[in-house]
Motif scaffolding. Sequence first.
Motif, mmCIF file in Angstrom:
data_model
loop_
_atom_site.group_PDB
_atom_site.id
_atom_site.type_symbol
_atom_site.label_atom_id
_atom_site.label_comp_id
_atom_site.label_asym_id
_atom_site.label_seq_id
_atom_site.Cartn_x
_atom_site.Cartn_y
_atom_site.Cartn_z
ATOM 1 N N ILE A 125 85.962 53.797 -8.714
ATOM 2 C CA ILE A 125 87.106 54.719 -8.717
ATOM 3 C C ILE A 125 87.201 55.385 -7.348
ATOM 4 C CG2 ILE A 125 87.954 56.924 -9.626
ATOM 5 C CD1 ILE A 125 86.980 56.163 -12.335
ATOM 6 N N PRO A 126 88.400 55.488 -6.766
ATOM 7 C CA PRO A 126 88.553 56.127 -5.454
ATOM 8 C C PRO A 126 87.997 57.548 -5.431
ATOM 9 C CG PRO A 126 90.551 54.964 -6.058
ATOM 10 C CD PRO A 126 89.668 54.930 -7.267
ATOM 11 N N ASP A 127 87.506 57.966 -4.278
ATOM 12 C CA ASP A 127 86.917 59.284 -4.098
ATOM 13 C C ASP A 127 87.912 60.373 -4.495
ATOM 14 O OD1 ASP A 127 86.408 61.796 -2.246
ATOM 15 O OD2 ASP A 127 84.509 60.720 -2.380
ATOM 16 N N ARG A 128 87.483 61.279 -5.383
ATOM 17 C CA ARG A 128 88.362 62.307 -5.910
ATOM 18 C C ARG A 128 88.714 63.364 -4.865
ATOM 19 N NH1 ARG A 128 85.084 58.953 -7.373
ATOM 20 N NH2 ARG A 128 83.400 60.464 -7.414
ATOM 21 N N THR A 129 87.711 63.791 -4.103
ATOM 22 C CA THR A 129 87.969 64.802 -3.083
ATOM 23 C C THR A 129 88.969 64.280 -2.053
ATOM 24 O OG1 THR A 129 85.811 65.870 -3.344
ATOM 25 C CG2 THR A 129 86.928 66.146 -1.221
ATOM 26 N N ARG A 130 88.783 63.035 -1.624
ATOM 27 C CA ARG A 130 89.701 62.453 -0.644
ATOM 28 C C ARG A 130 91.105 62.325 -1.210
ATOM 29 N NH1 ARG A 130 86.871 57.656 1.417
ATOM 30 N NH2 ARG A 130 85.606 59.285 2.374
ATOM 31 N N ALA A 131 91.198 61.960 -2.493
ATOM 32 C CA ALA A 131 92.517 61.827 -3.129
ATOM 33 C C ALA A 131 93.270 63.149 -3.112
ATOM 34 C CB ALA A 131 92.350 61.336 -4.570
ATOM 35 N N LEU A 150 92.534 65.958 -0.979
ATOM 36 C CA LEU A 150 92.738 66.489 0.369
ATOM 37 C C LEU A 150 93.753 65.681 1.167
ATOM 38 C CD1 LEU A 150 89.070 67.432 1.363
ATOM 39 C CD2 LEU A 150 90.844 68.879 0.344
ATOM 40 N N GLU A 151 93.828 64.368 0.876
ATOM 41 C CA GLU A 151 94.787 63.516 1.587
ATOM 42 C C GLU A 151 96.086 63.331 0.806
ATOM 43 O OE1 GLU A 151 92.801 59.865 2.517
ATOM 44 O OE2 GLU A 151 91.277 60.830 3.784
ATOM 45 N N ASN A 152 96.199 64.012 -0.335
ATOM 46 C CA ASN A 152 97.396 63.942 -1.169
ATOM 47 C C ASN A 152 97.771 62.495 -1.487
ATOM 48 O OD1 ASN A 152 99.533 65.009 -2.660
ATOM 49 N ND2 ASN A 152 100.939 64.981 -0.899
ATOM 50 N N HIS A 153 96.754 61.750 -1.918
ATOM 51 C CA HIS A 153 96.947 60.327 -2.218
ATOM 52 C C HIS A 153 96.292 60.038 -3.568
ATOM 53 C CE1 HIS A 153 97.980 56.244 -1.361
ATOM 54 N NE2 HIS A 153 96.737 55.825 -1.249
ATOM 55 N N LYS A 154 96.939 60.524 -4.613
ATOM 56 C CA LYS A 154 96.347 60.492 -5.952
ATOM 57 C C LYS A 154 96.625 59.206 -6.728
ATOM 58 C CE LYS A 154 100.352 62.831 -8.020
ATOM 59 N NZ LYS A 154 100.808 64.031 -8.760
ATOM 60 N N ASP A 160 84.597 70.120 -1.717
ATOM 61 C CA ASP A 160 85.770 70.674 -1.029
ATOM 62 C C ASP A 160 87.022 70.515 -1.882
ATOM 63 O OD1 ASP A 160 84.182 71.299 1.137
ATOM 64 O OD2 ASP A 160 84.852 69.610 2.372
ATOM 65 N N GLY A 161 87.129 69.373 -2.558
ATOM 66 C CA GLY A 161 88.305 69.125 -3.385
ATOM 67 C C GLY A 161 88.420 70.136 -4.507
ATOM 68 N N THR A 162 87.319 70.386 -5.211
ATOM 69 C CA THR A 162 87.333 71.353 -6.312
ATOM 70 C C THR A 162 87.599 72.759 -5.804
ATOM 71 O OG1 THR A 162 85.808 69.999 -7.618
ATOM 72 C CG2 THR A 162 85.966 72.315 -8.199
ATOM 73 N N VAL A 163 86.941 73.134 -4.716
ATOM 74 C CA VAL A 163 87.112 74.482 -4.170
ATOM 75 C C VAL A 163 88.524 74.690 -3.641
ATOM 76 C CG1 VAL A 163 86.409 76.037 -2.304
ATOM 77 C CG2 VAL A 163 84.673 74.821 -3.640
ATOM 78 N N ASN A 164 89.030 73.733 -2.870
ATOM 79 C CA ASN A 164 90.345 73.896 -2.240
ATOM 80 C C ASN A 164 91.488 73.911 -3.239
ATOM 81 O OD1 ASN A 164 89.072 73.993 0.226
ATOM 82 N ND2 ASN A 164 89.587 71.902 0.825
#
Length: 243
Positions: free
Chosen positions: A47-53, A55-59, A130-134
């Motif tokens: 599964i693609p990295d959740r934080t990157r999805a 932060l990069e707005n690529h869900k 970072d994804g959860t915090v941001n």
Amino acid sequence: MNRKKLGVLGGMGPAATSLFFEKVIENTEASKDQEHIDMVILNHATIPDRTRAILENHKEPFLEAVQKDFKIFELAEVDHISIPCNTSHYFYDEMQAMTSIPIINMIEETVKFIREKFGQTAKVGILATDGTVNTGIYQDECHKYNMKALVPNVQNQEKIMQTIYDFKANKPVDVRGFEQIIEKMIHQEKCDCVILGCTELSCIEIAAHLRPYAVDAMQVLVNESIILSGKEIKKEEVVPNFE
């Protein structure tokens, strides 16, 4: 309560999924194999990295991947779905819209537990990716109950992310450095507790004197999974259990 089948959407990461499975077994009141919970575990490590999805707005790649998993769970006729990954819950509403099977909300259940244990005026530290915090998913949930939420400063957040990714990569983890962040939030920032809001952090053994202050979101999910599966909890723990 009738026995029910649990679906586990795992692989985020695999070690955390393994720990979740072990905790469900360890914490379920059972005297023989047949009294344990039937589970369908999908270790979807690619599964693609959740934080990157986030932060990069690529869900889209992430959502497309989990949608296929939900179809498998539907064919398997599971009654509830647990996702032992905090960051993925940023997409909770979108994921729930994909399936009629109830997804246990790890974020919501963790904050509800804190309110019950530490009170509605609790100050809560958030230790997560970072994804959860941001995205503020834990902060927003705390604010619903009028509790205060505190996130680490930039330097400490970088250390937490390094801790998480070192664990994922099977590299040496600076456990003492991680403990010092907890100590600062409890003793200097006056937090009543901190949330271990990343399942990799749930896998790290921390000192005994810090455990009463560390609410393990994974353990909260384990407890709720057991209850909703029609079983009793053997021992209710929400701090890391390494004894």
